[in-house]
Design an enzyme around this catalytic site. Structure first.
Site, short mmCIF file in Angstrom:
data_model
loop_
_atom_site.label_atom_id
_atom_site.label_comp_id
_atom_site.label_asym_id
_atom_site.label_seq_id
_atom_site.Cartn_x
_atom_site.Cartn_y
_atom_site.Cartn_z
N SER A 197 26.33 6.41 -27.94
CA SER A 197 25.70 8.24 -27.77
C SER A 197 26.23 8.25 -29.23
CB SER A 197 27.09 8.61 -27.09
OG SER A 197 28.30 8.30 -27.50
N HIS A 225 25.22 7.37 -20.52
CA HIS A 225 23.43 8.18 -22.12
C HIS A 225 22.64 7.46 -20.83
CE1 HIS A 225 26.49 11.07 -23.68
NE2 HIS A 225 27.61 9.85 -24.34
N LYS A 256 27.23 13.74 -16.41
CA LYS A 256 26.01 14.41 -17.61
C LYS A 256 24.61 14.64 -16.64
CE LYS A 256 28.52 11.34 -20.63
NZ LYS A 256 29.54 12.10 -21.07
C1 LIG Z 1 29.86 6.14 -22.73
C2 LIG Z 1 30.49 6.52 -22.70
N1 LIG Z 1 31.51 6.51 -21.04
C3 LIG Z 1 31.75 6.96 -20.35
C4 LIG Z 1 32.18 8.10 -21.02
C5 LIG Z 1 33.37 8.96 -19.75
O1 LIG Z 1 32.31 9.73 -18.86
P1 LIG Z 1 33.72 10.83 -18.14
O2 LIG Z 1 32.77 11.91 -18.72
O3 LIG Z 1 32.79 10.60 -16.51
O4 LIG Z 1 34.80 10.41 -18.24
C6 LIG Z 1 31.19 8.83 -21.47
C7 LIG Z 1 31.49 10.39 -21.99
O5 LIG Z 1 31.85 10.22 -22.58
C8 LIG Z 1 30.49 7.88 -21.99
O6 LIG Z 1 29.74 8.41 -23.64
#
Ligand SMILES: Cc1ncc(COP(=O)(O)O)c(C=O)c1O
Length: 411
Positions: A197, A225, A256
């Site tokens: 990200s 993502h 998201k």
């Molecule tokens: C690559 C990645 N994994 C996991 C998460 C965590 O997701 P959640 O917001 O559902 O806890 C995020 C959130 O920013 C993320 O970008």
């Protein structure tokens, strides 16, 4: 009788001071994160209250609202209908009295989306990542993780007893070396973000999958993502590489592209999902996903499946448009063909100044600097949404160009 007990009811002044000193150090390092206040729904246009109290309208280019579904009328209706029919919440964990028909329906839909046997819901993908490693890996096993994987993967790995190996970001020869080093382990799991990200780059899943097959290791991808974004049907990184249904374990989020409320899940083989329901601590010891969140996600999946062109087609087209116009204007856009389009600046102070200037022009974007990204690699992470209009993209490119000129970032 209680009046005789002398208790300090708040943190002592000395302790408060020590906490404040930590905060001051973060500010001095220039890494203090302040939060901007949005006073509207999430969307491509938002209303923002600035710290001085002034309210302004902005175009929003920094949300994970990839498909523009966060406030989409169908998604809001789905949430409202579930609220009416199933209530605000379950006041329970799943295995006590917290499983409703809609939770099972959503798990089925997610499994179908990813081409897996089953899926299990969590309050967040953070929890899905925190829960999985200690359930499926023990002391005789190994986990091999990309060095730039998300913080929740790193934390989840810390909770398990398996041998831990990190391979250099997207470096296939290092990954293979780690697979060879762990050849004697009972189980091996290679784990990577599908999309990273901070940089907007995409894991070389075809090569990773080939190495996993060659060395008989399981493969897990974090698709936060990628779900709803990559591939013709928005099924994710596996679909993009022609590997749909061929990845062992997929963790992803509902927070998201799929409506943006909250919630996460693991999709995978029945035997693993069954075990997670028995043993994953964030599942066993945390409340059931709220019905409106489930309703919102179900509606988001309906939209994704019934109108792929309106969402997947549009986000892919707009990503290309933004990237090509910004490149033509002289900017260095990081990553691949992904809506995460970081505008490379380098210097942290300049990146922060540019983001502030853009806010004054009505463009909501955020600068990322060390320690979130490596030192000297500050950037403004722009994220494209299917809901942006072509005019909003033009407006943003023009604002970037004029603000960057004022700051001497562009000639
Ligand atoms: C690559 C990645 N994994 C996991 C998460 C965590 O997701 P959640 O917001 O559902 O806890 C995020 C959130 O920013 C993320 O970008």
């Amino acid at each position: 009788m209680f009046s005789k007990i002398i208790r300090r009811t708040v943190v002592s002044p000395a302790l408060k001071e020590s906490f404040a000193a930590e905060g001051t150090a973060i500010k001095a390092a220039g890494t203090w994160k302040s939060e901007r206040q949005i006073i509207s729904k999430q969307g491509s246009s938002i209303r923002v209250r600035k710290p001085c109290g002034t309210e302004i309208n902005c175009v929003n280019f920094c949300a994970n609202n990839y498909l523009g579904l966060s406030a989409h009328p169908d998604v809001v209706d789905g949430a409202r209908a579930a609220l009416e029919s199933h209530g605000a919440g379950l006041s329970s964990v799943r295995f006590i009295c917290g499983t409703q028909d809609i939770h099972l329906e959503l798990e089925k839909r997610l499994a179908k989306l990813h081409g897996t046997d089953d899926a299990i819901l969590y309050a967040a993908c953070f929890d899905a990542n925190a829960g999985i490693f200690e359930v499926i890996l023990g002391k005789d096993d190994a986990v091999i993780s990309d060095s730039l994987n998300h913080a929740s993967i790193i934390d989840g790995i810390r909770l398990c007893k398996a041998q831990r190996k990190r391979y250099v970001h997207m470096d296939m020869s290092d990954l293979e070396a780690k697979l060879i080093e762990t050849a004697n382990c009972r189980r091996r799991l290679v784990v990577t973000d599908g999309v990273f990200s901070m940089d907007g780059d995409i894991a070389p899943l075809d090569e990773i999958k080939a190495l996993c097959e060659k060395h008989d290791a399981m493969l897990m991808i974090d698709e936060c993502h990628a779900t709803g974004i990559l591939g013709d049907k928005g099924r994710g990184t596996d679909e993009l590489f022609g590997l749909h249904g061929q990845v062992d374990i997929i963790n992803s989020t509902l927070g998201k592209a799929l409506g943006g409320a909250s919630g996460g899940y693991t999709a995978g083989p029945k035997e693993i999902v069954d075990l997670l329901r028995q043993k994953a601590r964030p599942y066993l010891f945390s409340n059931t996903l709220a019905p409106p969140v489930v309703g919102a996600a179900l509606s988001a999946i309906d939209l994704l499946e019934t109108k792929p062109d309106a969402f997947i087609g549009e986000i892919q087209r707009k990503t290309k448009l933004f990237r090509s116009k910004m490149t033509a204007a002289g900017f260095d856009i990081m990553g691949k063909e992904h809506p995460i389009s970081p505008v490379f600046i380098g210097d942290a102070r300049l990146a922060a100044e540019l983001a502030d200037k853009l806010l004054d022009c009505g463009i909501f974007v955020i600068a990322f600097s060390y320690p979130v990204v490596p030192e000297g690699k500050a950037r403004i992470r722009v994220q494209i949404s299917a809901a942006h209009s072509d005019e909003q993209i033009d407006q943003t490119v023009n604002a970037f160009a004029s603000c960057a000129k004022e700051l001497n970032i562009l000639p």
